[in-house]
Design an enzyme around this catalytic site. Sequence first.
Site, mmCIF file in Angstrom:
data_model
loop_
_atom_site.group_PDB
_atom_site.id
_atom_site.type_symbol
_atom_site.label_atom_id
_atom_site.label_comp_id
_atom_site.label_asym_id
_atom_site.label_seq_id
_atom_site.Cartn_x
_atom_site.Cartn_y
_atom_site.Cartn_z
ATOM 1 N N ARG A 74 -4.463 21.462 -14.571
ATOM 2 C CA ARG A 74 -3.493 20.453 -15.009
ATOM 3 C C ARG A 74 -3.787 19.951 -16.413
ATOM 4 O O ARG A 74 -2.896 19.503 -17.134
ATOM 5 C CB ARG A 74 -3.459 19.287 -14.018
ATOM 6 N N HIS A 123 -2.391 16.502 -26.892
ATOM 7 C CA HIS A 123 -2.510 15.092 -26.525
ATOM 8 C C HIS A 123 -3.815 14.446 -26.989
ATOM 9 O O HIS A 123 -3.872 13.237 -27.150
ATOM 10 C CB HIS A 123 -2.349 14.924 -25.011
ATOM 11 N N HIS A 157 -3.158 11.288 -28.936
ATOM 12 C CA HIS A 157 -3.594 9.953 -28.506
ATOM 13 C C HIS A 157 -4.410 9.255 -29.585
ATOM 14 O O HIS A 157 -4.285 8.052 -29.788
ATOM 15 C CB HIS A 157 -4.429 10.046 -27.218
ATOM 16 N N ARG A 199 0.814 -1.222 0.000
ATOM 17 C CA ARG A 199 0.000 0.000 0.000
ATOM 18 C C ARG A 199 0.851 1.278 0.000
ATOM 19 O O ARG A 199 0.439 2.312 0.525
ATOM 20 C CB ARG A 199 -0.963 0.041 1.191
ATOM 21 N N HIS A 236 5.105 8.507 -28.890
ATOM 22 C CA HIS A 236 4.242 9.456 -28.184
ATOM 23 C C HIS A 236 4.573 10.927 -28.480
ATOM 24 O O HIS A 236 3.698 11.720 -28.840
ATOM 25 C CB HIS A 236 4.307 9.188 -26.673
ATOM 26 N N LYS A 269 1.774 11.242 -11.814
ATOM 27 C CA LYS A 269 0.839 10.359 -12.502
ATOM 28 C C LYS A 269 1.554 9.054 -12.819
ATOM 29 O O LYS A 269 2.598 9.048 -13.474
ATOM 30 C CB LYS A 269 0.366 10.988 -13.817
ATOM 31 N N LYS A 279 6.078 22.350 -15.393
ATOM 32 C CA LYS A 279 5.164 21.278 -15.012
ATOM 33 C C LYS A 279 4.910 21.303 -13.511
ATOM 34 O O LYS A 279 3.770 21.124 -13.061
ATOM 35 C CB LYS A 279 5.712 19.910 -15.442
ATOM 36 N N ASN A 311 -2.215 18.681 -21.361
ATOM 37 C CA ASN A 311 -2.666 17.803 -22.444
ATOM 38 C C ASN A 311 -2.680 18.503 -23.801
ATOM 39 O O ASN A 311 -3.194 17.938 -24.775
ATOM 40 C CB ASN A 311 -4.062 17.257 -22.130
ATOM 41 N N GLU A 327 -5.643 16.915 -11.273
ATOM 42 C CA GLU A 327 -6.268 17.232 -12.547
ATOM 43 C C GLU A 327 -7.772 17.437 -12.441
ATOM 44 O O GLU A 327 -8.558 16.752 -13.082
ATOM 45 C CB GLU A 327 -5.965 16.145 -13.591
ATOM 46 N N GLU A 372 7.727 17.686 -26.029
ATOM 47 C CA GLU A 372 7.149 18.046 -24.729
ATOM 48 C C GLU A 372 7.829 19.288 -24.149
ATOM 49 O O GLU A 372 7.210 20.060 -23.417
ATOM 50 C CB GLU A 372 7.237 16.878 -23.740
#
Lengths: 371, 371
Positions: free
Chosen positions: A243, A250, A254, A124, A269, A146, A229, A247, A239, A188
């Site tokens: 945030r 993106h 994507h 955990r 990517h 993330k 960032k 994207n 987010e 990026e």
Amino acid sequence: MSEQTTVPVKLGDRSYDILIGSGLIDRAGQEIAARTGARRVAIVSDENVAALHLQHLTDSLKAGGIESTPILVTPGEKSKGFATLETVTNAILSARLERGDIVIAFGGGVIGDLAGFAASIARRGMGFVQIPTSLLAQVDSSVGGKTGINTAHGKNLVGAFYQPQLVLADTDVLDTLSPREFRAGYAEVAKYGLIDRPDFFAWLEKNWQGIFDGGPERIQAIAVSCQSKADVVARDERETGDRALLNLGHTFGHALETATHYDSARLVHGEGVAIGMVLAHQFSVKMNLASDDDAKRVEAHLRHVGLPVSIGDIPGELPPADKLMDYIAQDKKVARGALTFILTRGIGQSFIARDVPPSAVLSFLQEKHPK
Amino acid sequence: MSEQTTVPVKLGDRSYDILIGSGLIDRAGQEIAARTGARRVAIVSDENVAALHLQHLTDSLKAGGIESTPILVTPGEKSKGFATLETVTNAILSARLERGDIVIAFGGGVIGDLAGFAASIARRGMGFVQIPTSLLAQVDSSVGGKTGINTAHGKNLVGAFYQPQLVLADTDVLDTLSPREFRAGYAEVAKYGLIDRPDFFAWLEKNWQGIFDGGPERIQAIAVSCQSKADVVARDERETGDRALLNLGHTFGHALETATHYDSARLVHGEGVAIGMVLAHQFSVKMNLASDDDAKRVEAHLRHVGLPVSIGDIPGELPPADKLMDYIAQDKKVARGALTFILTRGIGQSFIARDVPPSAVLSFLQEKHPK
């Protein structure tokens, strides 16, 4: 040691530092020992990175008094799934690491996402340190917490928000990247300029060659990117708002990655993001939000460094525009049925547009990809 | 509506209410709609619970304007593993639920742990509501945010701390439990008395029959149990200190569960805890910490309600004492190599003992399990 800089990420009791500079793997053992107190770690890496750099890291850790267990996975996006997550998590438990011990993600974005997620769920929540080895991971995926894996339903749909205790971005390691991989990461870097730092974008237009060549501009560009960032993440860790600006490019990107079945021979990517950012600017022009000059400037710079900038730049057959539109609608950035896009009023003036009419996106795509 | 009580769990921005009472499934739709605003949920349950109660819950949700998708798993501990986690998480994604939508755990401890973990990782965190249907889940596993699965390395070694937004403990549902399952849950009720509420333990000795029969004592006992657990969790959400007190009886108990291969025909979790609590008191007597009278009182009460209280009460063959000792050493509650146990100075006076000599535990086990 003038060739090192520190970017703090301010998240209350989850705050941490990003160290950026030359020779950081040499100092990894002492930095980790001093900052975390850990004496036992697992190093999650892939076979390519391990062949080049694992011994170097292991030696450095040993010199810092830290015992390490390597956990190697197959390189590539396919390792970002439930099967490898289970393997890596079990390997962490097999190594008999306790909660205060540390999982090091040593690799690119796939490794960071996978190892971070495993660290968050093993017992955990174990300690976690990122040592990103790709430009993309150094400026993007290793910052902000993330983590996650892909499923048949899409990319990164399963995961956790889990912050590392330390990020070590060794800029020397980037010399072992292929030019194509370096360029993909650069997309990026440019993104941060396009979001809200027009001066940084202008600086990149002048100084990009130094970044590629490993000059002092490289550390500076990575530091500005991480700071950008970190600022966004500090405002909106989970987010729920700002945030989403990260994207930019993106949503289109994507969809193109999905359309090429994540086949890295065709599109990686960062390349998807490069095309996606150009499309986001062009779509903003079409929506009468931004000037055509700005869109052309973005396209010119990304093309100049060698990135693809249009759907036609992707090798091989692509599904028709309405299919690309389906992929966009399936993307996770769909809030209660409405389409959310990052659009722009010009370079460095991106914003979150909610309720973008799907019909406008479709007709734009048909224009850009007529078949 | 006098037959309902609310226990608040105070965890800052992760605070939530536990509603305890009669007829709560009837009101689930309106409570969830009013408190979370959700209009779409997934109900994770097992086939046994679903056969008895799913229609009831689905109707209630519908009456509250909430659309639901059931996700059913095979009953039993075997479903608490990576394979079922993947299935459930994918089913949540297939149902096209968004981040603000809710995963309901509708079942006993296995379902709560599994569904809660899936809710925590699907889209990096969905809404989550617990509707526990066993006494054990109502007083223990649904409170406090521990979620997770088992691996070959042990129970609950993989998971997340993830708080629900609401817990609905419908006490009528408990009438459908087998007497054995109800008793097993009762062991965790008694545990709260033994940890730090001697008056509650004395009250249980007088009032247990009303709890078993479904009298008003049942709601009261569940409320005191939830309050006890909520108090501990509020002090120490992530188990860095006091929360370990909740493991009273669990170190011995887990070793016995491992020794019986989690075969519920031989031993269920609450039974292991009952035996474990008696052993913890007897071991504390042996360590000259507690009086033999207190240990005998604990044993007498648990035996009186029909729970097993000694290793010899477990049907079938068990491995020898030194093997049980190995299982204890492998348990996750081992901090940097030292054995940590919950011991006691008497009823309601439990404490965390660190550095318990393994040799003392082994010789105690050899005494209690001579073979």
